[in-house]
Design a protein around this motif. Sequence first.
Motif, short mmCIF file in Angstrom:
data_model
loop_
_atom_site.label_atom_id
_atom_site.label_comp_id
_atom_site.label_asym_id
_atom_site.label_seq_id
_atom_site.Cartn_x
_atom_site.Cartn_y
_atom_site.Cartn_z
N LEU A 209 0.83 -1.20 0.00
CA LEU A 209 0.00 0.00 0.00
C LEU A 209 0.87 1.26 0.00
N PHE A 210 1.91 1.24 0.80
CA PHE A 210 2.82 2.38 0.88
C PHE A 210 3.49 2.63 -0.47
N ARG A 211 3.95 1.56 -1.08
CA ARG A 211 4.66 1.67 -2.35
C ARG A 211 3.76 2.24 -3.45
N VAL A 212 2.55 1.69 -3.63
CA VAL A 212 1.71 2.14 -4.75
C VAL A 212 1.07 3.49 -4.49
N SER A 213 1.08 3.95 -3.25
CA SER A 213 0.42 5.22 -2.96
C SER A 213 1.35 6.42 -3.12
N ARG A 214 2.64 6.17 -3.26
CA ARG A 214 3.59 7.30 -3.28
C ARG A 214 3.31 8.31 -4.39
N LEU B 109 -11.43 2.28 6.58
CA LEU B 109 -10.83 3.59 6.90
C LEU B 109 -11.26 4.06 8.27
N PHE B 110 -12.51 3.78 8.64
CA PHE B 110 -12.96 4.15 9.99
C PHE B 110 -12.14 3.41 11.04
N ARG B 111 -11.98 2.13 10.84
CA ARG B 111 -11.22 1.33 11.81
C ARG B 111 -9.76 1.74 11.88
N ALA B 112 -9.24 2.18 10.73
CA ALA B 112 -7.83 2.58 10.71
C ALA B 112 -7.66 4.01 11.19
N ALA B 113 -8.77 4.70 11.47
CA ALA B 113 -8.76 6.09 11.95
C ALA B 113 -8.10 7.03 10.95
N ILE B 114 -8.36 6.76 9.65
CA ILE B 114 -7.81 7.60 8.57
C ILE B 114 -8.96 8.22 7.79
N THR C 11 1.52 7.81 5.88
CA THR C 11 2.82 7.33 6.35
C THR C 11 2.87 5.80 6.22
N GLN C 12 4.05 5.27 6.35
CA GLN C 12 4.19 3.79 6.35
C GLN C 12 3.34 3.18 7.45
N GLU C 13 3.36 3.81 8.60
CA GLU C 13 2.59 3.26 9.74
C GLU C 13 1.10 3.27 9.43
N GLU C 14 0.62 4.33 8.78
CA GLU C 14 -0.80 4.40 8.43
C GLU C 14 -1.15 3.34 7.38
N CYS C 15 -0.24 3.12 6.45
CA CYS C 15 -0.47 2.08 5.43
C CYS C 15 -0.53 0.71 6.07
N ASP C 16 0.34 0.47 7.05
CA ASP C 16 0.32 -0.82 7.78
C ASP C 16 -1.03 -1.01 8.45
N ARG C 17 -1.50 0.06 9.10
CA ARG C 17 -2.76 0.00 9.83
C ARG C 17 -3.93 -0.26 8.89
N LEU C 18 -3.93 0.49 7.77
CA LEU C 18 -5.03 0.37 6.82
C LEU C 18 -5.06 -1.01 6.16
#
Length: 267
Positions: free
Chosen positions: A145-150, A178-183, A193-200
Amino acid sequence: MPELPEVELTRRSLERAVVGKSIERVEIRAPKLRLPIPAELATLLAGRTIRSVARRGKYLLFDCETGWLIIHLGMTGFLRHIPDPALPGKHDHLDVRLTDGSALRLHDSRKFGTVIWTTDDPLTHPLLAGIGPEPLTPAFGGDYLFRVSRSRRVAVKLLIMNAALLAGVGNIYANEALFRAAIRPDRLACSLTQEECDRLALTIQEVLRESIEQGSTYRVAEETTAYHPLEFAVYGRGKGLCTRCNGALEEIRLGNRSTVFCSRCQK
DNA sequence: AGAATTACCTGAGCGC
DNA sequence: TGCGCTCAGGTAATTC
């Protein structure tokens, strides 16, 4: 609206019901869905045995010995095994009659579904070849997710709903994950961020898995293929209150899709 | 290349 | 009662 969990539940149910059975004949009543149903299907399928039922994204793949029957349920499609097929009702566009007297029946009021026949590897079919990784396999995760979103200046909700980047996630589960990931769903994908991508990535997998698990028990009880067995935190609750903070949920439109979120919990 | 828009289709719900 | 409008949304095609 069938998304990955609903299609997977349909797959499991049909796998039990029709694998190993032979096709007697095919009745096409509405030849024109989003694409025309191939008229030669009747000739091609008569006498074939269904060897397996697979899934890729939201597509169901039936191995019929000499080729593959590929079905997408679109927005309103149901594919059911009918043990005792009586007269077809309104919107029952296709029957695959089996030699044991039962039938595989496609019902689709909006006609957004698709029925395809191919003799090649179904995964190489033009409509399937470009689909992104399966979310419930190791090919998908926070790193992906982090890679393709850059390079993507698009709302993150639209990014995870883009079938070319990720298979099977539609409007409902995008809202929920997205609600669960708080994004916030309108965050630009490249700002995560990487951390947000991990969470999502994790919450996408959670909501899909839970829906499949809860759906299976629900479906057995109802003896039907039900859509959306989950109780949703945000989807369809645009006028309601946040289940976490009790604040008012907000409803916006992204890519012409209804989008519900909590601006206090989602950042 | 990536982003935005449109077309496909029908049923439900709403205001008048 | 019924008309016209909006909304629901998966995905391919088209345009920018």
